[in-house]
Design a protein around this motif. Structure first.
Motif, PDB file in Angstrom:
ATOM      1  N   VAL A  20       0.315  -0.858  -5.397  1.00 53.83           N
ATOM      2  CA  VAL A  20       0.053  -1.082  -3.791  1.00 53.83           C
ATOM      3  C   VAL A  20       1.254  -0.314  -3.055  1.00 53.83           C
ATOM      4  CG1 VAL A  20      -0.382  -2.307  -1.666  1.00 53.83           C
ATOM      5  CG2 VAL A  20      -1.362  -2.772  -4.054  1.00 53.83           C
ATOM      6  N   HIS A  21       1.049   0.940  -2.228  1.00 56.74           N
ATOM      7  CA  HIS A  21       2.046   1.528  -1.465  1.00 56.74           C
ATOM      8  C   HIS A  21       1.925   0.928  -0.043  1.00 56.74           C
ATOM      9  CE1 HIS A  21       2.634   4.439  -4.964  1.00 56.74           C
ATOM     10  NE2 HIS A  21       1.566   4.023  -5.218  1.00 56.74           N
ATOM     11  N   SER A  22       3.332   0.886   0.394  1.00 57.77           N
ATOM     12  CA  SER A  22       3.291   0.524   2.102  1.00 57.77           C
ATOM     13  C   SER A  22       4.847   0.350   2.350  1.00 57.77           C
ATOM     14  CB  SER A  22       2.674  -0.862   2.227  1.00 57.77           C
ATOM     15  OG  SER A  22       2.544  -0.627   3.734  1.00 57.77           O
ATOM     16  N   HIS A  23       5.184   0.189   3.550  1.00 55.20           N
ATOM     17  CA  HIS A  23       6.269  -0.074   4.218  1.00 55.20           C
ATOM     18  C   HIS A  23       6.698  -1.479   3.388  1.00 55.20           C
ATOM     19  CE1 HIS A  23       9.520  -0.925   6.981  1.00 55.20           C
ATOM     20  NE2 HIS A  23       9.727   0.273   7.226  1.00 55.20           N
ATOM     21  N   PRO A  24       8.233  -1.878   3.134  1.00 51.56           N
ATOM     22  CA  PRO A  24       8.605  -2.901   2.791  1.00 51.56           C
ATOM     23  C   PRO A  24       7.978  -4.134   4.027  1.00 51.56           C
ATOM     24  CG  PRO A  24      10.124  -1.316   2.473  1.00 51.56           C
ATOM     25  CD  PRO A  24       9.233  -0.700   3.196  1.00 51.56           C
ATOM     26  N   GLN A  25       7.995  -4.043   5.072  1.00 52.36           N
ATOM     27  CA  GLN A  25       7.640  -4.602   5.941  1.00 52.36           C
ATOM     28  C   GLN A  25       6.214  -5.445   5.899  1.00 52.36           C
ATOM     29  OE1 GLN A  25       8.461  -6.622   9.024  1.00 52.36           O
ATOM     30  NE2 GLN A  25      10.507  -6.401   8.996  1.00 52.36           N
ATOM     31  N   ALA A  26       5.418  -4.232   5.594  1.00 51.92           N
ATOM     32  CA  ALA A  26       4.090  -4.728   5.496  1.00 51.92           C
ATOM     33  C   ALA A  26       3.685  -5.276   4.170  1.00 51.92           C
ATOM     34  CB  ALA A  26       3.090  -3.267   5.554  1.00 51.92           C
ATOM     35  N   GLN A  53       1.649  -3.362  -8.762  1.00 53.30           N
ATOM     36  CA  GLN A  53       3.077  -3.333  -8.684  1.00 53.30           C
ATOM     37  C   GLN A  53       3.320  -2.953  -7.072  1.00 53.30           C
ATOM     38  OE1 GLN A  53       4.579   0.093 -10.528  1.00 53.30           O
ATOM     39  NE2 GLN A  53       7.036  -0.117  -9.444  1.00 53.30           N
ATOM     40  N   SER A  54       4.081  -3.551  -6.483  1.00 54.57           N
ATOM     41  CA  SER A  54       4.326  -3.084  -4.959  1.00 54.57           C
ATOM     42  C   SER A  54       5.117  -2.202  -4.856  1.00 54.57           C
ATOM     43  CB  SER A  54       5.037  -4.341  -4.225  1.00 54.57           C
ATOM     44  OG  SER A  54       3.841  -5.481  -4.275  1.00 54.57           O
ATOM     45  N   VAL A  55       4.831  -0.832  -4.168  1.00 57.02           N
ATOM     46  CA  VAL A  55       5.762   0.282  -4.212  1.00 57.02           C
ATOM     47  C   VAL A  55       6.318   0.748  -2.680  1.00 57.02           C
ATOM     48  CG1 VAL A  55       5.944   2.710  -4.571  1.00 57.02           C
ATOM     49  CG2 VAL A  55       4.581   1.187  -6.165  1.00 57.02           C
ATOM     50  N   ALA A  56       7.277   0.465  -2.464  1.00 63.88           N
ATOM     51  CA  ALA A  56       7.731   0.635  -1.174  1.00 63.88           C
ATOM     52  C   ALA A  56       7.780   2.232  -0.573  1.00 63.88           C
ATOM     53  CB  ALA A  56       9.369   0.230  -1.055  1.00 63.88           C
ATOM     54  N   ALA A  57       7.125   2.135   0.685  1.00 64.03           N
ATOM     55  CA  ALA A  57       7.165   3.634   1.268  1.00 64.03           C
ATOM     56  C   ALA A  57       7.988   3.597   2.540  1.00 64.03           C
ATOM     57  CB  ALA A  57       5.692   3.927   1.421  1.00 64.03           C
ATOM     58  N   TYR A  58       8.067   4.734   3.244  1.00 65.94           N
ATOM     59  CA  TYR A  58       9.002   4.826   4.440  1.00 65.94           C
ATOM     60  C   TYR A  58       8.017   4.405   5.545  1.00 65.94           C
ATOM     61  CZ  TYR A  58       6.543   9.414   5.587  1.00 65.94           C
ATOM     62  OH  TYR A  58       5.773  10.202   5.805  1.00 65.94           O
ATOM     63  N   ASP A  59       6.889   4.290   5.327  1.00 65.69           N
ATOM     64  CA  ASP A  59       5.966   4.111   6.382  1.00 65.69           C
ATOM     65  C   ASP A  59       4.412   3.759   6.129  1.00 65.69           C
ATOM     66  OD1 ASP A  59       4.637   4.225   9.347  1.00 65.69           O
ATOM     67  OD2 ASP A  59       3.851   6.142   8.499  1.00 65.69           O
ATOM     68  N   THR A  60       3.702   2.857   6.931  1.00 66.88           N
ATOM     69  CA  THR A  60       2.546   2.483   6.359  1.00 66.88           C
ATOM     70  C   THR A  60       1.451   3.582   6.274  1.00 66.88           C
ATOM     71  OG1 THR A  60       1.975   1.651   8.498  1.00 66.88           O
ATOM     72  CG2 THR A  60       2.749  -0.004   7.145  1.00 66.88           C
ATOM     73  N   ALA A  61       1.159   4.222   7.602  1.00 69.71           N
ATOM     74  CA  ALA A  61       0.200   5.354   7.464  1.00 69.71           C
ATOM     75  C   ALA A  61       0.930   6.465   6.542  1.00 69.71           C
ATOM     76  CB  ALA A  61       0.403   5.851   8.883  1.00 69.71           C
ATOM     77  N   GLY A  62       2.097   6.642   6.328  1.00 75.75           N
ATOM     78  CA  GLY A  62       2.508   7.720   5.129  1.00 75.75           C
ATOM     79  C   GLY A  62       2.124   7.095   3.967  1.00 75.75           C
ATOM     80  N   ALA A  63       2.166   5.742   3.621  1.00 73.49           N
ATOM     81  CA  ALA A  63       1.685   5.493   2.284  1.00 73.49           C
ATOM     82  C   ALA A  63       0.299   5.793   2.118  1.00 73.49           C
ATOM     83  CB  ALA A  63       1.881   4.032   2.082  1.00 73.49           C
ATOM     84  N   ILE A  93      -1.391  -0.231   1.982  1.00 75.25           N
ATOM     85  CA  ILE A  93      -1.528  -1.254   3.031  1.00 75.25           C
ATOM     86  C   ILE A  93      -1.238  -0.416   4.308  1.00 75.25           C
ATOM     87  CG2 ILE A  93      -0.821  -3.141   4.156  1.00 75.25           C
ATOM     88  CD1 ILE A  93      -0.113  -4.395   1.231  1.00 75.25           C
ATOM     89  N   ALA A  94      -2.140  -0.230   5.306  1.00 74.17           N
ATOM     90  CA  ALA A  94      -2.020   0.299   6.398  1.00 74.17           C
ATOM     91  C   ALA A  94      -2.995  -0.158   7.503  1.00 74.17           C
ATOM     92  CB  ALA A  94      -1.831   1.806   6.445  1.00 74.17           C
TER      93      ALA A  94
END
Length: 279
Positions: free
Chosen positions: A99-105, A121-131, A146-147
């Motif tokens: 699951v990809h998303s911003h660490p906050q989300a 696995q949780s995968v950090a991305a620079y942005d929710t919409a970018g994920a 997650i967005a």
């Protein structure tokens, strides 16, 4: 008018920008620092950045950028955050591996992820919409993001679950920023004033004395946040939000008093902030 936000189309910051500046054209930037730099340089007229979330706490980098960039806060807004779990068409919940998303989300949904997708696995991305965009471009049915629902529509993803945040009072506080000095741009309806300061001495009672300048004048402190001073271990900066306007004499006198016991003090903004919307 152009307003900068961090992320890509479908980001929560874009939605916040639309609320704070409804007639403006949103302009996406890759990083928060780039948003601040664009506002400071005059490349855009304003910027919108998140500063804190009710479930997962503060966006610490933006506190630092408020201090280091020549900008001021002109408005504040709380945005209700509703997270969706999304994946390419044909995906199923039991097959999700990442699951990809911003660490906050990810933090705002950690309970849901632990209970519902313990295998993922949780995968950090620079942005929710970018994920969401990256998951859509990959086309991998075992990867989800997650967005916002808007991001799912923007990138053609299937919504597997909605409202997955760990509490239904999930709000992010966003700030609208502009170039210039806060003292020169006091909002006529300001109900909140933000300041950052560093204490002159790290001695017992120093922090108490700094807070006393507000208490003696019966000024309500809404929030206090500490951040390490760069290059000086053990020394801290204190960010304070005070109810009221810098235009009010008691608040100005409090800040004048505060300057007697600080080595650094910067007014970040005297601005109007709408109350948290009802549930």
């Amino acid at each position: 008018m152009t307003v900068a936000f961090q992320g890509v189309a479908g980001a929560y910051s874009e939605a916040a920008a639309a609320q704070l500046y409804p007639d403006a054209t949103p302009a996406p930037y890759d990083t928060f620092d780039a948003v601040f730099a664009a506002v400071e340089s005059g490349t855009v007229e304003a910027g919108v950045v998140p500063i804190e979330n009710s479930l997962f706490g503060s966006v610490h980098a933006n506190y630092d950028y408020l201090r280091t960039h020549h900008v001021h806060v002109e408005v504040g807004q709380f945005l209700r955050i509703r997270h969706c779990l999304m994946a390419p068409s044909g995906a199923s919940m039991d097959a999700i591996e990442a699951v990809h998303s911003h660490p906050q989300a990810l933090g705002q949904c950690q309970g849901y992820l632990s209970d519902t997708l313990p295998q993922a696995q949780s995968v950090a991305a620079y942005d929710t919409a970018g994920a969401a965009r990256d998951v859509a471009e990959s086309g991998t049915a075992t990867h989800a993001a997650i967005a916002s629902r808007q991001a799912a529509a923007e990138y053609g993803l299937q919504v597997l679950a909605e409202g997955i945040e760990d509490h239904d009072r999930n709000y992010t506080r966003f700030l609208g920023i502009r170039a210039g000095t806060a003292k020169d741009h006091v909002h006529p309806q300001a109900n909140r004033t933000s300041v950052v300061f560093a204490l002159r001495e790290n001695v017992p009672g120093a922090l108490f004395k700094s807070l006393a300048v507000f208490a003696l004048r019966e000024l309500d402190l809404c929030k206090m946040e500490s951040r390490p001073q760069f290059g000086t271990p053990g020394q801290y900066l204190f960010y304070v939000d005070v109810a009221g306007s810098y235009a009010d004499l008691p608040l100005r006198r409090a800040l004048d008093h505060l300057s007697e016991i600080t080595t650094e003090q910067k007014l970040l903004g005297a601005y109007y902030e709408a109350p948290v919307p009802p549930a």
